[in-house]
Design a protein around this motif. Structure first.
Motif, PDB file in Angstrom:
ATOM      1  N   LEU A  53       1.073  -5.877   4.861  1.00 43.10           N
ATOM      2  CA  LEU A  53       2.528  -6.029   4.823  1.00 43.10           C
ATOM      3  C   LEU A  53       3.190  -4.721   4.395  1.00 43.10           C
ATOM      4  N   HIS A  54       4.023  -4.186   5.271  1.00 41.16           N
ATOM      5  CA  HIS A  54       4.726  -2.923   5.043  1.00 41.16           C
ATOM      6  C   HIS A  54       6.216  -3.126   5.295  1.00 41.16           C
ATOM      7  N   THR A  55       6.962  -2.010   5.229  1.00 39.31           N
ATOM      8  CA  THR A  55       8.333  -1.958   5.736  1.00 39.31           C
ATOM      9  C   THR A  55       8.495  -0.576   6.357  1.00 39.31           C
ATOM     10  N   GLY A  56       9.596  -0.386   7.079  1.00 43.88           N
ATOM     11  CA  GLY A  56       9.940   0.952   7.545  1.00 43.88           C
ATOM     12  C   GLY A  56      10.801   1.631   6.495  1.00 43.88           C
ATOM     13  N   GLY A  87       6.709   6.509  -2.384  1.00 42.23           N
ATOM     14  CA  GLY A  87       5.592   5.581  -2.198  1.00 42.23           C
ATOM     15  C   GLY A  87       4.718   5.786  -0.998  1.00 42.23           C
ATOM     16  N   ARG A  88       5.159   6.593  -0.022  1.00 38.67           N
ATOM     17  CA  ARG A  88       4.409   6.669   1.237  1.00 38.67           C
ATOM     18  C   ARG A  88       3.223   7.638   1.142  1.00 38.67           C
ATOM     19  N   TYR A  89       3.414   8.686   0.337  1.00 41.26           N
ATOM     20  CA  TYR A  89       2.392   9.733   0.265  1.00 41.26           C
ATOM     21  C   TYR A  89       1.812   9.829  -1.139  1.00 41.26           C
ATOM     22  N   VAL A 110       0.858  -1.195   0.000  1.00 39.45           N
ATOM     23  CA  VAL A 110       0.000   0.000   0.000  1.00 39.45           C
ATOM     24  C   VAL A 110       0.893   1.244   0.000  1.00 39.45           C
ATOM     25  N   HIS A 111       1.988   1.192   0.730  1.00 37.70           N
ATOM     26  CA  HIS A 111       3.067   2.178   0.556  1.00 37.70           C
ATOM     27  C   HIS A 111       3.957   1.635  -0.556  1.00 37.70           C
ATOM     28  N   GLY A 112       4.034   2.402  -1.658  1.00 33.30           N
ATOM     29  CA  GLY A 112       4.562   1.847  -2.904  1.00 33.30           C
ATOM     30  C   GLY A 112       6.009   1.403  -2.885  1.00 33.30           C
TER      31      GLY A 112
END
Ligand SMILES: [Zn+2]
Length: 374
Positions: A176-179, A88-90, A40-42
């Protein structure tokens, strides 16, 4: 057991091209439904390696219930490149965080929870869950139809509404994300803290049972509202629907070898849910409450040499980073003259650090777990 594959259009571009997401659903009879989505965050792409490894593992296993997998859940965000970097976050159009646009469906749709609970005060929990899911889906559909009719579906929230609707009937939702530059960690709500040890992560951030716009919260909030309303009416309910955000390391990183280990946490959760007929393991993670998950902002600008890495434990007095300011150089004593060392004021565990060594004053430098318990 067979896979059902669907293409869902999610965004029409100015050129007329349509971006789609693919959903892969594996079903076998009655049982829990698990929804898993990635990216979802690219720029947070490791979840796709995890999904591939999961599909590979499922070739040799028999499941009970169903699993829906959505790799590349936000293609527009993943496509947004600035040079080699993925923005990717915004949302590049509105500036909003892609993981803050979900809705608290019970609240926004005007779902009549009081009436539902009164009707089901004596109903067996399994049946309550089924009717609640069905009625929620109906309310959600009515809510989004109204938005559509009034031209209120924005660039911002369309993808979120689609994903949230897909996840509505699930008994387990894994986002599923990452920092940015991070170790592996997981967000768990307070009510599911005990379950989180079955996710096999070393670090668990415990968030309130509250809504702040993220997918995990949007997925568990209907159940929190339901539990609270039942409690008001004198019925005690133990929730068996969970929703977690899993952070698989750093953004811009896709590692199939690390995916082999990452997938173990999801397989173990499937065992815990009874989707796989095997005994789940339990880890002994480090826990920290969200209020004790602190961001350390850069006290000055400079070029930064980091002395601690994500996953490192440090003590009060340890050196965390050294800042170098080229304008201060005295060539007779070059290093000492232009450097300042940042010292830890308390113990902690580094979870995230700024991916850049080119840092202005006030930028997020570290995100740290403090007041850790096990
Ligand atoms: Zn993310």
């Amino acid at each position: 057991m067979s896979w059902t594959i669907k293409d869902l259009p999610v965004k029409e571009l100015s050129t007329g091209e349509v971006l789609k997401i693919k959903t892969f659903t594996l079903s076998n009879g009655d049982g829990p439904h698990i929804h898993i989505q990635a990216s979802v965050h690219g720029a947070e792409i490791q979840g796709n390696a995890v999904i591939l490894k999961l599909m590979e593992a499922l070739k040799h296993k028999k499941i009970k219930g169903s699993i829906t997998l959505i790799p590349m859940a936000n293609p527009y965000a993943t496509l947004n490149k600035h040079g080699t970097y993925t923005y990717g976050r915004y949302n590049p159009v509105t500036g909003d965080n892609w993981n803050r646009n979900y809705v608290d469906v019970v609240k926004v749709s005007g779902f009549d929870l009081e009436a539902f609970c009164k009707r089901n005060l004596e109903t067996e929990w399994g049946l309550v869950k089924e009717s609640f899911k069905n009625e929620l889906k109906q309310s959600f559909e009515e809510f989004t139809n109204t938005l559509k009719e009034e031209n209120k579906i924005q660039d911002n929230n369309k993808i979120n509404l689609i994903l949230q609707e897909l996840a509505l009937g699930a008994d387990g939702i894994l986002d599923l994300h990452t920092g940015p530059t991070a170790t592996r960690y997981i967000y768990s709500a307070e009510y599911e803290e005990n379950v989180s040890k079955h996710m096999l992560f070393r670090h668990v951030l415990v968030i309130p049972n509250d809504f702040a716009g993220a997918m995990d919260e949007a997925s568990f909030m209907p159940w929190i509202h339901l539990r609270n309303k039942f409690k008001e009416l004198g019925r005690k309910v133990n929730l068996d629907v969970e929703s977690f955000t899993l952070e698989f390391g750093s953004e811009e990183t896709f590692r199939m070898d690390e995916g082999s280990k990452d997938v173990e946490s999801i397989l173990n959760y499937l065992k815990f849910k009874g989707v796989l007929d095997e005994e789940p393991e339990a880890a002994n993670p480090y826990y920290s409450k969200l209020k004790d998950y602190t961001t350390m902002y850069a006290p000055r600008g400079g070029l930064v040499d980091y002395h601690v890495a994500p996953g490192d434990h440090f003590k009060k007095g340890d050196k965390l980073a050294t800042f170098y300011q080229m304008k201060d150089i005295d060539p007779m004593d070059p290093i000492a003259s232009c450097s300042h060392t940042l010292i830890a004021k308390a113990d902690g565990i580094v979870i995230n650090r700024c991916p850049s060594s080119n840092v202005h004053q006030g930028m997020e430098l570290f995100q740290i777990m403090t007041n850790i318990y096990r």
